[in-house]
Design a protein around this motif. Structure first.
Motif, PDB file in Angstrom:
ATOM      1  N   ALA A 103      -4.545   4.625   3.491  1.00 19.21           N
ATOM      2  CA  ALA A 103      -5.189   3.327   3.998  1.00 19.21           C
ATOM      3  C   ALA A 103      -5.039   2.835   5.352  1.00 19.21           C
ATOM      4  O   ALA A 103      -4.146   3.112   6.165  1.00 19.21           O
ATOM      5  CB  ALA A 103      -4.632   2.224   2.909  1.00 19.21           C
ATOM      6  N   ARG A 134      -9.528   2.196   2.057  1.00 22.03           N
ATOM      7  CA  ARG A 134      -9.111   3.455   1.679  1.00 22.03           C
ATOM      8  C   ARG A 134      -9.872   4.552   2.236  1.00 22.03           C
ATOM      9  O   ARG A 134     -11.243   4.522   2.111  1.00 22.03           O
ATOM     10  CB  ARG A 134      -8.645   3.670   0.254  1.00 22.03           C
ATOM     11  CG  ARG A 134      -7.319   2.796  -0.064  1.00 22.03           C
ATOM     12  CD  ARG A 134      -7.203   3.486  -1.434  1.00 22.03           C
ATOM     13  NE  ARG A 134      -5.863   2.674  -2.103  1.00 22.03           N
ATOM     14  CZ  ARG A 134      -4.807   2.590  -1.798  1.00 22.03           C
ATOM     15  NH1 ARG A 134      -4.326   3.572  -0.986  1.00 22.03           N
ATOM     16  NH2 ARG A 134      -3.738   1.872  -2.347  1.00 22.03           N
ATOM     17  N   LEU A 156       0.679  -1.159  -0.071  1.00 18.09           N
ATOM     18  CA  LEU A 156       0.005   0.164  -0.103  1.00 18.09           C
ATOM     19  C   LEU A 156       0.864   1.284  -0.048  1.00 18.09           C
ATOM     20  O   LEU A 156       0.188   2.178  -0.444  1.00 18.09           O
ATOM     21  CB  LEU A 156      -0.880   0.040   1.298  1.00 18.09           C
ATOM     22  CG  LEU A 156      -2.002  -1.070   1.199  1.00 18.09           C
ATOM     23  CD1 LEU A 156      -2.517  -1.066   2.486  1.00 18.09           C
ATOM     24  CD2 LEU A 156      -3.181  -0.859   0.071  1.00 18.09           C
ATOM     25  N   GLY A 161      -6.910   9.517   0.612  1.00 19.53           N
ATOM     26  CA  GLY A 161      -6.326   8.447  -0.241  1.00 19.53           C
ATOM     27  C   GLY A 161      -5.506   7.387   0.563  1.00 19.53           C
ATOM     28  O   GLY A 161      -5.211   6.294   0.025  1.00 19.53           O
TER      29      GLY A 161
END
Length: 273
Positions: free
Chosen positions: A229, A270, A100, A227
């Motif tokens: 996570a 997200r 990620l 945006g």
């Protein structure tokens, strides 16, 4: 009485591998050395020390606590009864976290409930450009995480406190990861095997096992960049409930990953950009 390692290995009620690992600790030697010298005479002091360790193992104490370390993500981490024993399935949390972070320069990462530091330290070492912060409400656990960071050469910021209730303020992150206590207090496994010796506060919320996960998911939006996570480890039967928590809090792209045994091990999502 046995007077060399080979005698002990053959006579012990322990598996041969465990017996040899205990002798490695007592003698401070490598596995290769031990095999090559397993008929060397043993001092009385060494035999007494070994017998004490063997008795602890025969009583059920985990090898990780007896040896004081456990391998995780290709590195040896020091552990004690104040922290959970690192488990291979938690490596999935590190693996996904690193994925990620792909393409993000100098990412900010938050490891909640770091314990021995295995997740935060592993990410910091694999992404030396990352700014990793690790929190834990247990000062003993936080001290162990700091010890592991120093021993392995990782640079992290450590912050004492319960989840987001620390001096972190309103700093925001590209990634938040956590392996919180998620076992239901009624789960019979809490009284079995290694779990009997591990810190209960790190295993269960003394309720349905979702209390910590609720706090982490619900508090995450205030600490995530657009945006960014959130990724959490959870129990084998909690994926649906955890996904619901993510969705109800506004996360998108919510998904669950399985471990090598096919068990739904962690869920991530997200925060909208």
């Amino acid at each position: 009485m046995a007077d060399h390692v080979r005698d002990y290995v053959l006579a012990s009620a322990l598996p041969r591998l465990e017996c040899r690992m205990l002798w490695q600790k007592v003698l401070g030697v490598s596995r290769a050395w031990l095999i090559a010298h397993d008929t060397d005479p043993l001092s009385a002091e060494a035999q007494v020390a070994y017998q004490a360790l063997e008795a602890r193992r025969l009583a059920g104490e985990p090898m990780a606590y007896i040896l004081g370390c456990r391998e995780f993500w290709g590195r040896d981490f020091q552990v004690s009864p104040e922290v959970l024993i690192p488990r291979p399935e938690t490596e999935l949390l590190v693996e996904l976290g690193l994925q990620l972070l792909g393409g993000i320069a100098s990412p900010a990462v938050l490891d909640l409930g770091t314990g021995s530091g295995i997740v935060g330290v592993s990410i910091a070492l694999d992404r030396p450009d990352a700014r990793v912060t690790a929190t834990d409400k247990s000062m003993a656990a936080l001290s162990m995480a700091q010890l592991n960071a120093r021993a392995l050469g990782a640079s992290l910021l450590f912050s004492p406190g319960n989840w987001y209730d620390t001096e972190l303020g309103l700093e925001r992150y590209h990634l938040i990861v956590s392996n919180p206590p998620y076992i239901d207090k009624q789960d019979v496994h809490l009284g079995q095997g290694d779990l009997r010796f591990e810190p209960r506060v790190a295993l269960t919320d003394e309720a349905d096992g979702l209390g910590a996960l609720r706090a982490i998911v619900q508090g995450a939006p205030r600490h995530l960049l657009p945006g960014a996570a959130l990724c959490v480890e959870h129990g084998w039967d909690q994926a649906t409930a955890v996904q619901h928590l993510f969705v109800s809090c506004g996360f998108i792209d919510v998904a669950t990953k399985t471990d090598l045994a096919g068990i739904e091990r962690l869920t991530w999502g997200r925060w909208p950009a």
